[in-house]
Design a protein around this motif. Sequence first.
Motif, short mmCIF file in Angstrom:
data_model
loop_
_atom_site.label_atom_id
_atom_site.label_comp_id
_atom_site.label_asym_id
_atom_site.label_seq_id
_atom_site.Cartn_x
_atom_site.Cartn_y
_atom_site.Cartn_z
N LEU A 218 0.84 -1.21 0.00
CA LEU A 218 0.00 0.00 0.00
C LEU A 218 0.87 1.26 0.00
CD1 LEU A 218 -2.81 -1.03 2.51
CD2 LEU A 218 -3.04 -0.65 0.05
N GLU A 219 1.94 1.25 0.77
CA GLU A 219 2.85 2.40 0.80
C GLU A 219 3.47 2.62 -0.57
OE1 GLU A 219 4.05 4.43 3.38
OE2 GLU A 219 2.88 3.59 5.02
N LEU A 220 3.92 1.55 -1.20
CA LEU A 220 4.55 1.66 -2.51
C LEU A 220 3.56 2.15 -3.57
CD1 LEU A 220 7.15 1.27 -4.09
CD2 LEU A 220 6.49 -1.11 -4.44
N MET A 221 2.33 1.61 -3.54
CA MET A 221 1.32 2.06 -4.50
C MET A 221 0.98 3.54 -4.29
SD MET A 221 -1.33 -1.11 -5.07
CE MET A 221 -1.70 -1.38 -3.36
N ALA A 222 0.92 3.96 -3.03
CA ALA A 222 0.63 5.36 -2.76
C ALA A 222 1.76 6.26 -3.25
CB ALA A 222 0.40 5.57 -1.26
N ALA A 223 3.00 5.82 -3.06
CA ALA A 223 4.15 6.62 -3.52
C ALA A 223 4.12 6.76 -5.05
CB ALA A 223 5.45 5.98 -3.06
N ILE A 224 3.84 5.68 -5.74
CA ILE A 224 3.77 5.74 -7.20
C ILE A 224 2.62 6.63 -7.64
CG2 ILE A 224 3.27 4.34 -9.27
CD1 ILE A 224 4.85 2.06 -7.84
N THR A 225 1.49 6.55 -6.94
CA THR A 225 0.33 7.39 -7.27
C THR A 225 0.64 8.86 -7.05
OG1 THR A 225 -1.13 5.58 -6.64
CG2 THR A 225 -2.13 7.75 -6.83
N ILE A 226 1.32 9.16 -5.96
CA ILE A 226 1.71 10.55 -5.68
C ILE A 226 2.60 11.08 -6.80
CG2 ILE A 226 3.16 11.98 -4.17
CD1 ILE A 226 2.00 10.36 -1.80
N LEU A 227 3.58 10.28 -7.20
CA LEU A 227 4.47 10.72 -8.28
C LEU A 227 3.73 10.84 -9.61
CD1 LEU A 227 7.60 8.58 -7.41
CD2 LEU A 227 7.30 11.05 -7.08
N TYR A 228 2.78 9.96 -9.85
CA TYR A 228 2.03 9.99 -11.11
C TYR A 228 1.17 11.25 -11.22
CZ TYR A 228 -1.40 8.72 -14.67
OH TYR A 228 -2.21 8.73 -15.76
N PHE A 229 0.44 11.58 -10.16
CA PHE A 229 -0.46 12.74 -10.22
C PHE A 229 0.29 14.06 -10.13
CE2 PHE A 229 -3.87 9.71 -8.88
CZ PHE A 229 -4.65 9.87 -10.02
N ASN A 230 1.41 14.09 -9.45
CA ASN A 230 2.25 15.30 -9.37
C ASN A 230 1.43 16.52 -8.92
OD1 ASN A 230 4.61 16.76 -9.54
ND2 ASN A 230 4.34 17.25 -11.70
N ASP A 231 0.60 16.31 -7.91
CA ASP A 231 -0.25 17.37 -7.39
C ASP A 231 -0.16 17.35 -5.87
OD1 ASP A 231 -2.20 19.37 -7.12
OD2 ASP A 231 -3.85 17.92 -7.21
N ILE A 232 0.16 18.49 -5.27
CA ILE A 232 0.39 18.55 -3.83
C ILE A 232 -0.87 18.23 -3.03
CG2 ILE A 232 0.01 21.04 -3.62
CD1 ILE A 232 2.65 19.01 -1.76
N LYS A 233 -2.03 18.66 -3.50
CA LYS A 233 -3.27 18.39 -2.77
C LYS A 233 -3.59 16.90 -2.75
CE LYS A 233 -5.29 22.90 -3.61
NZ LYS A 233 -6.34 23.66 -4.27
N LYS A 234 -3.42 16.24 -3.89
CA LYS A 234 -3.66 14.80 -3.93
C LYS A 234 -2.61 14.05 -3.12
CE LYS A 234 -6.10 14.93 -8.27
NZ LYS A 234 -6.09 14.67 -9.70
N ALA A 235 -1.38 14.56 -3.14
CA ALA A 235 -0.31 13.93 -2.35
C ALA A 235 -0.61 14.02 -0.86
CB ALA A 235 1.03 14.60 -2.68
N LEU A 236 -1.09 15.17 -0.41
CA LEU A 236 -1.45 15.32 1.00
C LEU A 236 -2.62 14.42 1.38
CD1 LEU A 236 -1.04 19.15 1.56
CD2 LEU A 236 0.26 17.31 2.63
N ALA A 237 -3.59 14.28 0.48
CA ALA A 237 -4.73 13.41 0.76
C ALA A 237 -4.28 11.95 0.88
CB ALA A 237 -5.78 13.56 -0.34
N LEU A 238 -3.44 11.50 -0.04
CA LEU A 238 -2.94 10.13 0.03
C LEU A 238 -2.08 9.92 1.27
CD1 LEU A 238 -2.08 9.37 -3.69
CD2 LEU A 238 -3.67 8.12 -2.24
N ASN A 239 -1.28 10.91 1.60
CA ASN A 239 -0.44 10.81 2.78
C ASN A 239 -1.27 10.73 4.06
OD1 ASN A 239 2.23 10.61 3.73
ND2 ASN A 239 2.08 12.70 4.52
#
Length: 93
Positions: free
Chosen positions: A25-46
């Motif tokens: 799950l951590e790895l998938m979230a990291a890849i998703t964060i890098l894919y979307f390249n959006d700070i708001k989505k990164a904070l939500a996933l984090n």
Amino acid sequence: MKQWIDSMDKAVLGMGLLRVVGGSLELMAAITILYFNDIKKALALNSILATIGPIILISTMTIGIIGVASELDPIRLVLVFCGVFLILLAVFK
């Protein structure tokens, strides 16, 4: 392979599988964060990961304590619970 898994302690197998799921799950979230390249989505996933991590920790500790409980003296079991409580206190504070 099946024989190796059958010979493993069920508590150890459960703890290992939970850690594999948590790491995946951590790895998938990291890849998703890098894919979307959006700070708001990164904070939500984090923030979602911040809740999943302690759940995995509590689950693995519970499985481990249940697996060891029959082998420990009552005083040592109380010490283990105190240690787990201190870990959880540190995580949530």
